[in-house]
Design a protein around this motif. Structure first.
Motif, PDB file in Angstrom:
ATOM      1  N   ALA A  47       0.841  -1.201   0.000  1.00 24.26           N
ATOM      2  CA  ALA A  47       0.000   0.000   0.000  1.00 24.26           C
ATOM      3  C   ALA A  47       0.881   1.258   0.000  1.00 24.26           C
ATOM      4  CB  ALA A  47      -0.931  -0.003   1.209  1.00 24.26           C
ATOM      5  N   GLU A  48       1.937   1.261   0.797  1.00 25.12           N
ATOM      6  CA  GLU A  48       2.860   2.397   0.817  1.00 25.12           C
ATOM      7  C   GLU A  48       3.567   2.548  -0.524  1.00 25.12           C
ATOM      8  OE1 GLU A  48       5.468   1.734   4.148  1.00 25.12           O
ATOM      9  OE2 GLU A  48       3.997   2.496   5.582  1.00 25.12           O
ATOM     10  N   GLU A 101       1.139   4.253  -2.774  1.00 29.26           N
ATOM     11  CA  GLU A 101       0.946   5.637  -2.331  1.00 29.26           C
ATOM     12  C   GLU A 101       2.174   6.498  -2.640  1.00 29.26           C
ATOM     13  OE1 GLU A 101       0.440   8.091   1.854  1.00 29.26           O
ATOM     14  OE2 GLU A 101      -0.235   6.005   1.775  1.00 29.26           O
ATOM     15  N   TRP A 102       3.353   5.971  -2.379  1.00 24.42           N
ATOM     16  CA  TRP A 102       4.590   6.733  -2.562  1.00 24.42           C
ATOM     17  C   TRP A 102       5.131   6.644  -3.987  1.00 24.42           C
ATOM     18  CZ3 TRP A 102       7.817   4.731   2.190  1.00 24.42           C
ATOM     19  CH2 TRP A 102       7.139   5.049   3.381  1.00 24.42           C
ATOM     20  N   GLN A 103       4.538   5.759  -4.793  1.00 23.75           N
ATOM     21  CA  GLN A 103       5.032   5.492  -6.149  1.00 23.75           C
ATOM     22  C   GLN A 103       6.520   5.144  -6.111  1.00 23.75           C
ATOM     23  OE1 GLN A 103       3.853   8.648  -8.800  1.00 23.75           O
ATOM     24  NE2 GLN A 103       1.706   8.466  -8.230  1.00 23.75           N
TER      25      GLN A 103
END
Length: 115
Positions: A46-47, A50-52
């Motif tokens: 998920a991170e 989110e952070w690409q």
């Protein structure tokens, strides 16, 4: 699972640094931690979205490879457990030594999986 340099009495060979290989190894050396592994994997992915960035996934792989390295090597596992049990010792010198030992075990395990 890969063949690696012998580090003494190992429970299993060191796994490849892939999610599937790590999960398979953990199922053998610490099956009670599979839910924890999955939860942290979900967070890392998920991170990453989110952070690409692949950094969270790479960190997850290294963290679990390190944890498995400790669990698959009884002498490291025993040192880790002993140090962890003394981290909050009433004698500050014992607690400091436990922290030093814990750091040594974690460093050795991470160094081994990066070989």
């Amino acid at each position: 699972m890969s063949t690696q340099a012998d580090h003494g009495n190992e429970l299993i060979p060191r796994p490849e640094l892939t999610p599937d290989a790590l999960r398979t190894a953990l199922a053998i050396v610490a099956p009670d931690r599979l839910d924890e592994m999955q939860a942290t994997k979900d967070e890392a992915f998920a991170e990453a979205v989110e952070w690409q960035s692949f950094s969270p996934v790479q960190s997850w792989v290294l963290m679990w490879a390190r944890n498995i390295e400790i669990a698959r090597r009884p002498e490291l596992s025993a040192s880790y457990a002993n140090a962890e049990s003394n981290l909050e010792h009433e004698d500050p010198a014992v607690a400091r030594e436990a922290l030093r030992e814990l750091s040594t075990v974690l460093d050795e395990a991470l160094r081994a999986v990066r070989e």
